[in-house]
Design a protein around this motif. Structure first.
Motif, PDB file in Angstrom:
ATOM      1  N   ALA A   9       0.837  -1.210   0.000  1.00  9.01           N
ATOM      2  CA  ALA A   9       0.000   0.000   0.000  1.00  9.01           C
ATOM      3  C   ALA A   9       0.868   1.255   0.000  1.00  9.01           C
ATOM      4  O   ALA A   9       0.557   2.246  -0.669  1.00  9.01           O
ATOM      5  CB  ALA A   9      -0.925  -0.010   1.217  1.00  9.01           C
ATOM      6  N   ASP A  10       1.988   1.199   0.736  1.00 10.70           N
ATOM      7  CA  ASP A  10       2.934   2.332   0.743  1.00 10.70           C
ATOM      8  C   ASP A  10       3.460   2.582  -0.666  1.00 10.70           C
ATOM      9  O   ASP A  10       3.528   3.725  -1.133  1.00 10.70           O
ATOM     10  CB  ASP A  10       4.126   2.037   1.666  1.00 10.70           C
ATOM     11  N   PHE A  13       0.863   4.091  -2.857  1.00  7.29           N
ATOM     12  CA  PHE A  13       0.650   5.492  -2.497  1.00  7.29           C
ATOM     13  C   PHE A  13       1.770   6.367  -3.054  1.00  7.29           C
ATOM     14  O   PHE A  13       1.529   7.432  -3.615  1.00  7.29           O
ATOM     15  CB  PHE A  13       0.581   5.636  -0.970  1.00  7.29           C
ATOM     16  N   GLU A  14       3.018   5.878  -2.899  1.00  8.00           N
ATOM     17  CA  GLU A  14       4.171   6.631  -3.411  1.00  8.00           C
ATOM     18  C   GLU A  14       4.023   6.890  -4.911  1.00  8.00           C
ATOM     19  O   GLU A  14       4.288   7.995  -5.390  1.00  8.00           O
ATOM     20  CB  GLU A  14       5.449   5.822  -3.218  1.00  8.00           C
ATOM     21  N   ARG A  16       1.350   7.024  -6.743  1.00  9.52           N
ATOM     22  CA  ARG A  16       0.311   8.024  -7.045  1.00  9.52           C
ATOM     23  C   ARG A  16       0.778   9.425  -6.649  1.00  9.52           C
ATOM     24  O   ARG A  16       0.579  10.391  -7.390  1.00  9.52           O
ATOM     25  CB  ARG A  16      -0.984   7.667  -6.303  1.00  9.52           C
ATOM     26  N   ALA A  17       1.420   9.526  -5.485  1.00 14.43           N
ATOM     27  CA  ALA A  17       1.889  10.844  -5.026  1.00 14.43           C
ATOM     28  C   ALA A  17       2.932  11.398  -5.998  1.00 14.43           C
ATOM     29  O   ALA A  17       2.911  12.576  -6.358  1.00 14.43           O
ATOM     30  CB  ALA A  17       2.483  10.721  -3.624  1.00 14.43           C
TER      31      ALA A  17
ATOM     32  N   VAL B 166       5.874   8.730   4.313  1.00 13.38           N
ATOM     33  CA  VAL B 166       4.869   7.997   3.516  1.00 13.38           C
ATOM     34  C   VAL B 166       3.714   7.545   4.409  1.00 13.38           C
ATOM     35  O   VAL B 166       2.541   7.710   4.066  1.00 13.38           O
ATOM     36  CB  VAL B 166       5.521   6.791   2.792  1.00 13.38           C
ATOM     37  N   ARG B 170      -0.108   8.830   4.045  1.00  7.90           N
ATOM     38  CA  ARG B 170      -1.157   7.819   3.775  1.00  7.90           C
ATOM     39  C   ARG B 170      -2.261   7.892   4.818  1.00  7.90           C
ATOM     40  O   ARG B 170      -3.453   7.839   4.496  1.00  7.90           O
ATOM     41  CB  ARG B 170      -0.539   6.420   3.803  1.00  7.90           C
ATOM     42  N   GLU B 175      -6.207   6.960   0.342  1.00  6.89           N
ATOM     43  CA  GLU B 175      -5.638   6.392  -0.891  1.00  6.89           C
ATOM     44  C   GLU B 175      -5.328   7.447  -1.941  1.00  6.89           C
ATOM     45  O   GLU B 175      -4.952   7.132  -3.055  1.00  6.89           O
ATOM     46  CB  GLU B 175      -6.591   5.334  -1.470  1.00  6.89           C
ATOM     47  N   LEU B 176      -5.498   8.704  -1.581  1.00  9.87           N
ATOM     48  CA  LEU B 176      -5.204   9.825  -2.496  1.00  9.87           C
ATOM     49  C   LEU B 176      -6.123   9.787  -3.707  1.00  9.87           C
ATOM     50  O   LEU B 176      -5.750   9.397  -4.786  1.00  9.87           O
ATOM     51  CB  LEU B 176      -3.728   9.814  -2.913  1.00  9.87           C
TER      52      LEU B 176
END
Lengths: 129, 176
Positions: A9-10, A13-14, A16-17, B166, B170, B175-176
């Motif tokens: 999940a990290d 997320f990375e 997408r960010a 991170v 989060r 979930e952005l």
């Protein structure tokens, strides 16, 4: 959620960010880009500091600091105290050497038998008796 | 001359990313421009003759210092302003149209911009070291070693700051 799921999940997320941030950078407004271009031009026209200066300045600074640490000019020389110099002068004075000899004599005298009688014995009389 | 072309290409390429990173630390466009300008001038004057591969971490190490200097000067200025405000009667200090009262920027109503804006606000609120690690890794794409050079810390420290950043983002953004 397991540790592996959490890590996954990290990572998601990375990704997408990162995509969002880069999109923001790609969409930098033209007016801002113009300002940044001007800044780049200014930086390119700066005179470069000669390499020798970049080496000589820090080396010179280190040498000065080292010199100061060795010489320590801010510390006054240590003067001997008055009491010490007075005692020393007393010892080296010729008259006082005589006094020292006499003191030794009187101490010897004091140790002789009958020294504390009313009439003190003359020097040398102890050997005679 | 070759050096100059390479440096120009490097600076033009890095400028928008450097601006974005400085902006998230300083929260003002003009301050971010000032920081970028100072960092570029210092790089060009002092380190232009270093190998090109060293420019990126060097540049970000300089930019980081510039951002910190500006943050420090802002803190001093804000302390002074807060102290001076004690002598001004209430109601006379607020200027019309502060951020809180400003109407929303129409562009921010667009979904994607809102998402970016939320992300940037969250990044800006991270502790400085976490923010730096997160941005250098994700905006500038520096590896752990280069990030450590730019931040002046160990690689282990970079990994810790980064993973904390991170997790914090989060948790804050979902979930952005």
């Amino acid at each position: 959620m397991s540790a592996e799921d959490d890590d996954a999940a990290d990572r998601a997320f990375e990704a997408r960010a990162r995509a969002e941030l880069r999109r923001g950078i790609d969409e930098t407004p033209p007016a801002l880009r113009t300002k940044l271009d001007r800044i780049v031009e200014q930086a390119l026209h700066q005179p470069r500091r000669p390499r020798i200066m970049r080496i000589a300045l820090p080396a010179g600074a280190v040498a000065v600091i080292a010199g100061l640490l060795v010489a320590q000019p801010w510390r006054a020389p240590i003067a001997p105290s008055a009491a010490v110099t007075d005692d020393f002068a007393l010892l080296i004075d010729a008259d006082n050497l005589d006094l020292l000899e006499q003191m030794e004599f009187y101490q010897w005298l004091d140790r002789q038998p009958g020294a504390h009688d009313e009439t003190p014995a003359a020097p040398g009389s102890a050997q005679r008796s | 001359m070759e050096y100059r072309r390479e440096l120009e290409s490097f600076l033009r390429g890095i400028a928008p990313r450097a601006f974005r990173i400085a902006r998230l630390g300083l929260r003002e466009d003009q301050d971010a421009l000032d920081a970028v300008q100072e960092a570029m001038i210092k790089l060009a004057r002092r380190y232009g003759d270093r190998p090109e591969s060293e420019w990126t971490p060097l540049f970000y190490a300089i930019l980081r210092n510039c951002v910190h200097d500006l943050q420090r000067s802002h803190r001093s200025r804000n302390s002074l302003v807060a102290w001076l405000r004690r002598f001004v009667p209430p109601g006379e200090t607020e200027s019309p149209g502060t951020d809180v009262d400003a109407p929303p920027d129409p562009l921010e109503q667009v979904d994607s911009l809102q998402r970016l804006s939320r992300l940037e606000r969250a990044v800006a609120r991270l502790p400085a070291r976490q923010r730096e690690a997160f941005l250098l890794r994700n905006v500038e794409d520096l590896d752990v070693r280069e990030t450590a050079t730019a931040m002046g810390c160990t690689e282990g420290s970079v990994k810790t700051h980064y993973s904390r950043a991170v997790r914090a983002l989060r948790e804050h953004l979902g979930e952005l």
